[in-house]
Design a protein around this motif. Sequence first.
Motif, short mmCIF file in Angstrom:
data_model
loop_
_atom_site.label_atom_id
_atom_site.label_comp_id
_atom_site.label_asym_id
_atom_site.label_seq_id
_atom_site.Cartn_x
_atom_site.Cartn_y
_atom_site.Cartn_z
N GLY A 231 40.59 -27.21 40.04
CA GLY A 231 41.59 -26.45 40.78
C GLY A 231 42.46 -25.54 39.96
N ASN A 232 43.16 -26.07 38.93
CA ASN A 232 44.15 -25.24 38.22
C ASN A 232 43.67 -24.74 36.87
N GLY A 233 42.44 -25.05 36.48
CA GLY A 233 41.93 -24.57 35.20
C GLY A 233 42.48 -25.32 34.00
N GLY A 234 43.23 -26.39 34.24
CA GLY A 234 43.80 -27.14 33.15
C GLY A 234 42.82 -28.15 32.57
N SER A 235 43.22 -28.78 31.49
CA SER A 235 42.39 -29.80 30.86
C SER A 235 43.27 -30.87 30.26
N LEU A 236 42.76 -32.09 30.21
CA LEU A 236 43.45 -33.22 29.63
C LEU A 236 42.58 -33.79 28.51
N LEU A 237 43.19 -34.02 27.36
CA LEU A 237 42.44 -34.46 26.19
C LEU A 237 43.12 -35.66 25.54
N VAL A 238 42.28 -36.56 25.05
CA VAL A 238 42.76 -37.71 24.29
C VAL A 238 41.94 -37.77 23.00
N ASN A 239 42.60 -37.91 21.85
CA ASN A 239 41.85 -38.04 20.60
C ASN A 239 42.56 -38.99 19.65
N ILE A 240 41.80 -39.44 18.67
CA ILE A 240 42.31 -40.34 17.65
C ILE A 240 41.78 -39.89 16.30
N ALA A 241 42.67 -39.86 15.30
CA ALA A 241 42.31 -39.34 13.97
C ALA A 241 42.32 -40.47 12.94
N ASP A 242 41.42 -40.36 11.97
CA ASP A 242 41.32 -41.29 10.85
C ASP A 242 41.27 -42.74 11.34
N ILE A 243 40.21 -43.03 12.10
CA ILE A 243 40.10 -44.33 12.76
C ILE A 243 40.10 -45.49 11.77
N PHE A 244 39.44 -45.32 10.63
CA PHE A 244 39.28 -46.43 9.69
C PHE A 244 40.23 -46.35 8.49
N TRP A 245 41.21 -45.45 8.53
CA TRP A 245 42.22 -45.29 7.47
C TRP A 245 41.55 -45.10 6.10
#
Length: 808
Positions: free
Chosen positions: A733-747
């Motif tokens: 509908g509105n052209g938007g997006s939702l994102l989830v991310n995680i960085a450096d999972i294993f430190w």
Amino acid sequence: MKQFSFLLFFCWLVTAAVAQNTLTGSVRDGTGKPLPFASIALLNAKDSTLAKGGISSETGIYELTGIRAGRYVVTASSVGYKTARSASFAVVTDVRTEAPILQLSESAKTLSEVTVAAQKPVFEQQLDKLVVNVQSIVTAAGSSALDVLERSPGITVNRQNNALTMAGKSGVVVMINGKISRLPTEAVMQLLSGTNAANVEKIELITNPSARYDAEGDAGIINIILKKNTAYGTNGTYTLSAGYGFYEKLNGSVNLNHRTGKLNLFGDLSGQRNREWQDLLSDYTVTNQGLTTNNLGDLIGRRITRLVNARLGFDYSLSKRTTVGGLVAGFLNNPTRSLEGTNNFIRRNELWQQALVDNQERNSWQHGMANVNLSHAFSDRQRLTVDMDYLQYDNTLTNAYTNFFDFRTEKRTSTELVNSTKTTPINIWVAKADYTQTLGKKTNVELGAKATLMGLTNDVLVERLQKSGWQTDPEYSQNYNLIDNIVAGYVNIQRALSSKTKLQAGLRYEHTQTDIGPPGEPLVVRRRYGSLFPSAFVSHDLSKASSIQLSYSRRIQRPSYDLLAPWILFTSPYYFLTGNPSLLPTFTDAVQTTYRFKSSYLLTVKFSHDRNALDRNRIRMDSVNNRSFVTPQNVASLNTLSLTFSFPVKVTSWWQMQTNLLGVWQGLSTTVEGKPIQLQQYNANLFTSHTIKLPHGFTGEVTAFYQTPSLAGISRVRSLGSVNAGLRKKLPGNGGSLLVNIADIFWTSRFRVITDNPAVNQIGNWTYKLEPRVVRVTYTRPFGSQTVKAINRRATGSDEERSRVQTN
């Protein structure tokens, strides 16, 4: 003069060879700006049958050859525009004919009427650069431009020491929209860390730049292209992001664009408030008169970053051939940091002394810049652009130290209070002019000149609390002025030798004046030097899916202003960082060849030789006072050989991967404390990205990076790496997006440095750790009119200048 005489003679030969019965012309949009890549059709005036076809160039110019005498009409068409048709005109034998200018008006189709099914690949290897399409990276959501750059192939980011390396080499120049930022590296990194990745369209990695670019940067150029808006009317995009590692991280941004008639207004605003955790572990040994002291340190920092970036500009078409523009931009950066550390000093296997450190730091940066520019086309084959920039930076860094000492063997304690203040105003003027002319259909000549005038004052005051009050410490307190002026000129020629072979050759001259010294006293540094920087590039298409290229260039890496100007930053009572006004510029000669096969498989080999290479973080030991410090130094000679292999793999219809492999050999030779040192190191770098299309509009991505041990001046960096993952959902509908991310999972992204040079009393290791497993949630949405219209992205003339100012 001999070089320019030869170029003029060459241009005359090319002009004399231009074919007869040639038709030239230009295509423009509704505002009079050049319209690139429009389809051209030459029709017989009598029956409208097709006589010849072609495509306009990036500057809107086209040329058709081999045309018989007669009467014709010419048409031009492009997506989003109505087809334009000229009046009838005659082509005469042995006379070069210029067709009427074709101006296309918008067709007013909205973006909602067009469905775009294809997505750009994450990496695109072009003949002279590697392009990273940021908007295709799922894990870029909520990240900064620096985060994305850190995950780019061949790029290593050292946040502790504010350093960037490219293909195993430092001396990288960062450009934004084709303009060099002559800030110190820490300033550039802080700027990038405050730029939301949602506002970045792509990153260009240019390892062997041509003469049209400033000669600055012995490793190459990183060009960050901000996202452009191609819509008519008023429109924009906003992004909101929240993340958490050990502490919260908040950022947001909005960009606006307004286009109507001859006027284009654009601007963006971004801000962040991040709390971060840092940990620096140290273990080094100092020997004095046969007595060895082992120093063990642990410094934990908690940093709060408050950063606001803003930009506002315009373009206005005075006529069909002339455009004037302007830009104002700036940022406010006021990070604070609280540092608490413990230092244990061991002699003869006993705890000899312990020091507890508390440091309250405030680092304020204010930056403003203004640009005016003019672009004028004398004809469809000649164009002149002129830029004038003024940049100002103001930095105030304050540190309040409380040091507690426990002298175990003497059974006594003491407390020391130390304050340090550094104020650094920087002023830069830049003037730049570039002229381009097309000769025939195969040759393009570029000429340009540039002048940069820079001045700064670096005033460092260190005070210690005595019984009589605060007293100035003359050993560390210093006040210096620095003047750095550069004048440059260049010529660059591009020539199509055949339909498959292209040649580019250029020559650049730069003259530098550098003066450093206390106010009213004799100069400590006075340098005047001029240098030629040749470059050459040749490419040959073996087939549609394969090609080979060879390039050579000579570059220079001038020390950034913060490295030249004396300053002081303590991390403990016995460990500090400082500048070096005696640093010399680095000169680099580099040759590179790239073989492309299967359309997108690339194999690149590069060799470079550096004279006076920069060792940005030389660790030096003061055995008499039992302390160590970090200061930049030159390395006499550094050779680097790198091999890069980049290839995509489509595992299934829903799983695609991109892999980049980098192998590097480095060998250096220099003198330290009067003793010769020779080191060499092999290291490898792996980057792999996996994009997976999931049901219901979801897309997942996993990226991994790993680097084996490498050289850092006369020290070595241990292996490091990281794994990141993300998930994106396109909202209906509105052209938007939702994102989830995680960085450096294993430190595993820990920066560890080892110095093992006992001949010069340098033995130790340091480990720098940042927060692991930072999770971010990001929402992005466009708004406003989506009617298609061509635009003009505007850069300034001071990109190099901003790269030499550091603002962390």
